[in-house]
Design an enzyme around this catalytic site. Structure first.
Site, PDB file in Angstrom:
ATOM      1  N   LYS A  43       8.202  -4.611  14.727  1.00 23.94           N
ATOM      2  CA  LYS A  43       8.758  -3.876  13.581  1.00 23.94           C
ATOM      3  C   LYS A  43       9.659  -2.735  14.048  1.00 23.94           C
ATOM      4  CE  LYS A  43       5.003  -4.630  10.235  1.00 23.94           C
ATOM      5  NZ  LYS A  43       3.969  -3.954   9.416  1.00 23.94           N
ATOM      6  N   GLY A  73      -5.761  -5.239   4.915  1.00 23.76           N
ATOM      7  CA  GLY A  73      -4.872  -6.170   4.218  1.00 23.76           C
ATOM      8  C   GLY A  73      -5.404  -7.579   4.120  1.00 23.76           C
ATOM      9  N   GLU A 132      -5.317 -12.366  13.404  1.00 24.71           N
ATOM     10  CA  GLU A 132      -4.926 -10.964  13.303  1.00 24.71           C
ATOM     11  C   GLU A 132      -6.128 -10.050  13.541  1.00 24.71           C
ATOM     12  OE1 GLU A 132      -1.457  -9.281  10.759  1.00 24.71           O
ATOM     13  OE2 GLU A 132      -3.261  -8.950   9.563  1.00 24.71           O
ATOM     14  N   HIS A 144      -3.510 -38.649  10.175  1.00 21.06           N
ATOM     15  CA  HIS A 144      -2.322 -39.435  10.479  1.00 21.06           C
ATOM     16  C   HIS A 144      -1.279 -38.603  11.219  1.00 21.06           C
ATOM     17  CE1 HIS A 144      -3.589 -42.907   8.022  1.00 21.06           C
ATOM     18  NE2 HIS A 144      -4.214 -41.984   7.325  1.00 21.06           N
ATOM     19  N   LYS A 155       0.834  -1.205   0.000  1.00 21.23           N
ATOM     20  CA  LYS A 155       0.000   0.000   0.000  1.00 21.23           C
ATOM     21  C   LYS A 155       0.867   1.254   0.000  1.00 21.23           C
ATOM     22  CE  LYS A 155      -3.861   0.090   2.351  1.00 21.23           C
ATOM     23  NZ  LYS A 155      -4.875   0.177   3.432  1.00 21.23           N
TER      24      LYS A 155
END
Length: 548
Positions: A512, A267, A353, A384, A206
């Site tokens: 971040k 997003g 989220e 399995h 974006k």
């Protein structure tokens, strides 16, 4: 106490839970021959059987009353009207506008967003046609054979999942590649498979500043220019999905080949927008439109159906029943279709989220459980692997079993075995196996005495484990669109019940921020910064290992 835990329906459900928690689904089925018919519904090509849940009519009545008392009717209307329900970012959450096939006006700040939505869709369609038809040619005048999508999170998972799920509908000349991991190995291995003359890179960001995406995009650009030996050729092999025209142009992408979207497109809800350009390139405009059509069918159902016959509302409220009353902290997505092998990861992001929050809309901390841990794998492999825990473990983990009735492989015998396992697992989770049944089986096998009695406890399954069975007529663009939209709305409903914002994700910010400082230290641009002793030691270990 929070507003939720003060609601009359919340307390009434606790009283009901204390009375109903020990009911076994075996008994519920035995006492009600019409249970499966009453606890199922169909929307378009999607059929839901929710009868194998630990619920009664009283449970459902209480849950729907809770939804109404929590303000769900008004919140649904607010979302569809374009109100800024994403309160912390002061934005609408209008993914429904992206697939508004009736084209009825939807206003944001007094402006109808539909003309812009339709304009971008039209531009995407024209571009996709040019690439798919061979009209768009690379710098050596060859048609495009490989699409490399460079994005992360919502700019990766949605398109990757849809392109994988609908591979039989893909263009036979096109090979799809998705790069999201900043670990250079993923991009390196992808570039080994493609040729610069015939590859189109779709860079999705974006702001066009996302570190992981831009790092991969710039490396791909360097790889391309080193082989094409012409900076101008970048414009023929790179396009962007972004809102930052200047950054896109500085990269070397023609702004005419930048496809925009808007701040009201979250997003993880963005595959319906220009972020879905890789989907349209692979499947074509007609199939992309069918994906939108399927989502729109579910949107209209969600907005208009009574809660008691509303698929997303039922899925959401039954989920609330397990999360908030039974303490079920996880939920399993088990598609019995290899083409849907990326669906669990997609739903994982969509749910965790969105609703992985501990703060309510008014800023107060929650005093109840919110989003469960979402996990899963293709069901036939899961049987399995982790199904042992689901059958005999100590956790209650509701399971969504997802499959299509139509045989997509056309290989004889395979699909019948697959569906037999879907239906058998749902029945086994519900019924379980009693000690008497286990004893009879072992006796029939010739086991007697102490050896038999020693083995009986290990062969007992408590059962009463909840499942939803979701059947598609066939796995096609329209039905997949409906399935995705059903999960989107389910998650929104649960966020409304918990009084949280399902459309922000502030929890990803701190990591971040810290990574920028640590990156500067690892790259030698910053000598040191304040850290705890563990982080300091890890940074020093890296420096020693890479001293050369």
């Amino acid at each position: 106490m929070s507003k939720l835990t003060q609601l009359p329906a919340w307390h009434a459900l606790w009283d009901h839970f204390n009375d109903a928690k020990n009911l076994h689904m075996r008994e519920l089925f035995d006492s009600d021959p019409a249970r499966a018919e009453r606890y199922s519904l169909e929307v378009g090509g999607l059929f839901l059987d929710y009868s194998k849940n630990r619920i009664t009519d009283a449970t459902l009545q209480g849950l729907m009353q809770l939804a109404r008392e929590a303000g769900l009717p008004a919140r649904i209307k607010a979302m569809f009207k374009g109100e800024k329900i994403n309160s912390t970012e002061h934005r609408a959450a209008l993914h429904v506008a992206l697939r508004n096939r009736t084209n009825s006006p939807i206003l944001v700040d007094g402006e109808d967003v539909m003309p812009k939505v339709n304009s971008v869709l039209s531009r995407m369609g024209k571009f996709a046609h040019a690439v798919r038809s061979g009209e768009w040619l690379g710098y050596t005048h060859q048609p495009i054979t490989d699409i490399v999508n460079i994005g992360i999170g919502g700019s990766d998972l949605g398109s990757l999942m849809v392109c994988s799920a609908l591979k039989p509908f893909g263009h036979p000349r096109m090979n799809m590649h998705f790069v999201s991991n900043v670990d250079g190995a993923q991009l390196k291995e992808t570039l080994k498979k493609v040729h610069p003359e015939t590859t189109l890179f779709v860079v999705e960001s974006k702001t066009f500043t996302t570190q992981e995406t831009l790092t991969n995009a710039l490396t791909a650009r360097d790889w391309f220019v080193a082989r094409a030996r012409d900076e101008k050729a970048v414009a023929k092999h790179f396009v962007a999905v972004s809102t930052n025209k200047k950054a896109v142009a500085d990269f070397g992408i023609d702004p005419a080949n930048m496809f925009e979207f808007w701040d009201w497109v979250g997003g993880r809800y963005s595959l319906w927008s220009a972020i879905g350009l890789p989907i349209m390139l692979y499947l074509g405009e007609e199939n992309f439109t069918e994906l939108l059509n399927g989502a729109h069918i579910m949107d209209q159902h969600f907005a208009n159906a009574p809660f008691e016959q509303n698929m997303p509302v039922l899925l959401a409220m039954i989920g609330v029943w397990y999360i908030n009353y039974y303490g079920g902290g996880s939920h399993v997505i088990a598609p019995y279709d290899q083409y849907l092998h990326r669906l669990p990861a997609f739903i994982q992001q969509l749910d965790m989220e969105s609703n992985g929050k501990q703060t309510m809309l008014d800023g107060a901390p929650v005093d109840f459980e919110t989003a469960p841990i979402i996990w899963g794998e293709t069901g036939i492999n899961g049987q399995h692997a982790f199904f042992q825990l689901l059958h005999q473990g100590t956790h209650i983990s509701p399971i969504d079993l997802i499959c299509s009735l139509q045989n997509s492989s056309s290989l004889p015998g395979h699909h019948e075995i697959l569906l037999a396992n879907v239906f058998a697992q749902a029945e086994a989770f519900m019924r379980g196996k009693t000690a008497d049944e286990a004893r009879s089986e072992l006796e029939a096998q010739g086991l007697t005495g102490e050896a038999l009695e020693a083995l009986v406890p290990h062969k007992v399954f408590a059962g009463n484990r909840p499942t939803n069975t979701l059947l598609m007529d066939r796995l096609d663009p329209r039905n997949l669109g409906s399935l995705i939209a059903a999960y989107e709305h389910k998650i929104f409903v649960q966020g409304v019940i918990w009084h949280i914002n399902s459309f922000d994700q502030w929890g990803v910010e701190l990591g971040k921020q810290l990574a920028k400082t640590i990156h500067a230290e690892l790259a030698g641009k910053l000598k040191s910064a304040p850290h705890d002793s563990s982080t300091k030691a890890l940074i020093e270990r890296y420096r020693r290992a890479n001293a050369q």
